[in-house]
Structures are given as C-alpha cells and as structure tokens.
Design an enzyme around this catalytic site. Structure first.
Site, PDB file in Angstrom:
ATOM      1  N   ASN A 127     -10.887  -0.616  -0.437  1.00  0.00           N
ATOM      2  CA  ASN A 127     -12.086   0.207   0.136  1.00  0.00           C
ATOM      3  C   ASN A 127     -11.971   1.816  -0.018  1.00  0.00           C
ATOM      4  O   ASN A 127     -13.031   2.391  -0.074  1.00  0.00           O
ATOM      5  CB  ASN A 127     -12.437  -0.026   1.409  1.00  0.00           C
ATOM      6  CG  ASN A 127     -11.194   0.077   2.304  1.00  0.00           C
ATOM      7  OD1 ASN A 127     -10.206  -0.290   2.157  1.00  0.00           O
ATOM      8  ND2 ASN A 127     -11.403   0.729   3.279  1.00  0.00           N
ATOM      9  N   HIS A 128     -10.697   2.230  -0.129  1.00  0.00           N
ATOM     10  CA  HIS A 128     -10.687   3.646  -0.419  1.00  0.00           C
ATOM     11  C   HIS A 128     -10.497   4.143  -1.882  1.00  0.00           C
ATOM     12  O   HIS A 128     -10.388   5.237  -1.935  1.00  0.00           O
ATOM     13  CB  HIS A 128      -9.175   3.849   0.342  1.00  0.00           C
ATOM     14  CG  HIS A 128      -9.213   4.009   1.841  1.00  0.00           C
ATOM     15  ND1 HIS A 128     -10.177   5.058   2.199  1.00  0.00           N
ATOM     16  CD2 HIS A 128      -8.644   3.372   2.825  1.00  0.00           C
ATOM     17  CE1 HIS A 128     -10.196   5.044   3.896  1.00  0.00           C
ATOM     18  NE2 HIS A 128      -9.345   4.081   3.940  1.00  0.00           N
TER      19      HIS A 128
ATOM     20  N   ASP B 282       0.890  -1.145  -0.009  1.00  0.00           N
ATOM     21  CA  ASP B 282      -0.040   0.051   0.135  1.00  0.00           C
ATOM     22  C   ASP B 282       0.918   1.572  -0.198  1.00  0.00           C
ATOM     23  O   ASP B 282       1.568   1.767   0.921  1.00  0.00           O
ATOM     24  CB  ASP B 282      -0.736   0.029   1.209  1.00  0.00           C
ATOM     25  CG  ASP B 282      -1.760  -1.290   1.214  1.00  0.00           C
ATOM     26  OD1 ASP B 282      -1.220  -2.332   1.001  1.00  0.00           O
ATOM     27  OD2 ASP B 282      -2.962  -1.187   1.697  1.00  0.00           O
TER      28      ASP B 282
END
Ligand SMILES: [Fe+2]
Length: 260
Positions: free
Chosen positions: A67-68, A8
């Site tokens: 999800n973001h 990430d």
C-alpha cells in the site's frame, strides 16, 4: 535451490543492515534467488528510484511492495516506464494503476522463476480481489516456470492464511508482509507451498513498527496527526530461507533466520 526473502526494509536503518549483513548471509546460505519487500525503504514511506537501484545493486533480484508504494510521487513515472522492471506493486490494484505485480526472471543458474505481489483487503484499501487476481496472474506464468514466490501484503492474519491454503500446491511460497511483526508459524503446507503469515520488519525494533514510539503513542492518545520519524534503535534483519525443488516448484523447507 535456496531462496532468501527479506522482510519489509524500513528506512535508512533497514537499508544499512541489509548492506551490512547480506554478504555474510549469502556466504553462509548460498541462496540462488534473493527477494525483499521494500515499500518502506524511503524514510518509512514508499521508495524512490535511486533507492530501488541501491537495493538491486546489493544483489536483490526483485523488490515487492504494498500500500505504501504510491507514497513518493517520483516512483509513479518510474513504475510506468519500467514495464518489465524489478520493482513490483500489488497486482490487484484496479486496472490503470502504473506498474505491474508479476515478474518473470531467470537465475544465474538458468532456473526460471516468477514473483507475484498481492495485497489484502481486510483493514486495507478496497482494491480488487487478491484471490481472483492470483488465479488470473498465475495463468500468465509459463507452465515450465515452477519456482513461484508470492508476497501477500496484508493486515489480517486470516486473509494471509487463507491465501496460503488457496495457493497451496500452485506456488512455491506464500509469504506475508506489511505488519512488520514476524510470526512464528512458518511451515510447508500440505501440497508443498512454504508459508509464513509475516516475515517481520528489517529495521529498528525500538519503535512502533519502525516509527519513533513517542510520536505514535501521542497519536493514539490524542488522535491529532503527528510527524512520524524513523526510529534508530535495535535494528534487525528479518528473513526466511526456503529450500525448493526447481523441477516441481515444491518447497522442501522454510526456515526463519535468526534476527541479524
Ligand atoms: Fe504495507
């Protein structure tokens, strides 16, 4: 063939360390395919079209998310318009969500590959079943495409481990993202799938999963919504290197690279 997957990428510090370190990692390991999760690339929340281009220009072939992905409104038309684009959103969002969760590509050496993005449902939005979605999406991958990399974006370790075993022997790798905390369980499962529960974050570790720690501690103390800023200190790059057989799609090894 070698595949590098970067965990990430968080905010500007994360993007900067990828830009600084990737050329050296490429020279050292010669990966044929570079992938990254970039759902937090824009100040820790979502990603914008210019940042997609910035990261792809660094040599990353495909960006996964989670999800973001919906946080920045300008990404919605981008996802809708780039139907074959190299930015993925989890495949198991309900029908009608813009974008797609599967990318089929070919490396410069001519090896076909598939990247599949899934999202867990434990302690996360209750979207469609990631396990059944994996079955349905893998059925769309041509049989001759043996290199198949899955980003399983999830909160619960149990759900990610279960996905690893569920897809063991059917994909080259199941790599967990989302928690930003690297786990020490990288392994090649029984039938040749490389697995790790979480790749960890590429961003500032002097933080609470990327955010200035004082504001997060205050939020836990008083439960009042707080403004979250990207932290700055102790920036590290988290990644794994997978070696796989392009003929069979089986992984030979998975190695967590030392933090850069
Ligand atoms: Fe996430």
């Amino acid at each position: 063939m070698k595949i590098l997957f970067i965990g990430d990428i968080f905010g500007q510090p994360g993007r900067r360390i990828v830009k600084e370190c990737l050329p050296r990692l490429v020279e050292e390991h010669r990966p044929e395919l570079i992938l990254a999760n970039a759902e937090n690339a824009a100040a820790g929340f979502g990603i914008t079209p210019p940042l997609v281009e910035e990261l792809l220009d660094m040599g990353i072939a495909v960006l996964t998310s989670g999800n973001h992905i919906w946080d920045k409104k300008e990404i919605l038309p981008y996802l809708r318009d780039h139907v074959d684009g190299r930015l993925l959103r989890p495949a198991n969002y309900p029908a009608g969500a813009p974008g797609h969760g599967l990318y089929l590509g070919t490396t410069r050496a001519g090896v076909g590959y598939a990247v599949l993005n899934l999202q867990g449902r434990v302690f996360m939005p209750s979207i469609d079943c990631p396990f059944r979605t994996a079955d349905a999406v893998l059925a769309q991958v041509p049989a001759e495409t043996r290199i198949r990399i899955v980003d399983m974006h999830g909160e619960a370790t149990s759900e990610k481990v279960a996905m690893g075993w569920y897809l063991d022997g059917r994909v080259t790798a199941v790599l967990g993202t989302h928690t930003h905390i690297p786990t020490a369980d990288e392994t090649v499962l029984l039938h040749g799938t490389a697995y790790v529960t979480d790749l960890g974050m590429t961003g500032p570790y002097d933080s609470v999963i990327g955010i200035e720690k004082e504001s997060v501690i205050q939020k836990f103390l008083n439960q009042i919504p707080a403004r979250f800023e990207v932290a700055k200190g102790d920036v590290r790059l988290s990644a794994v290197l997978i070696e796989a057989d392009p003929q069979t799609g089986c992984a030979r090894s998975i190695q967590r690279l030392p933090h850069q």
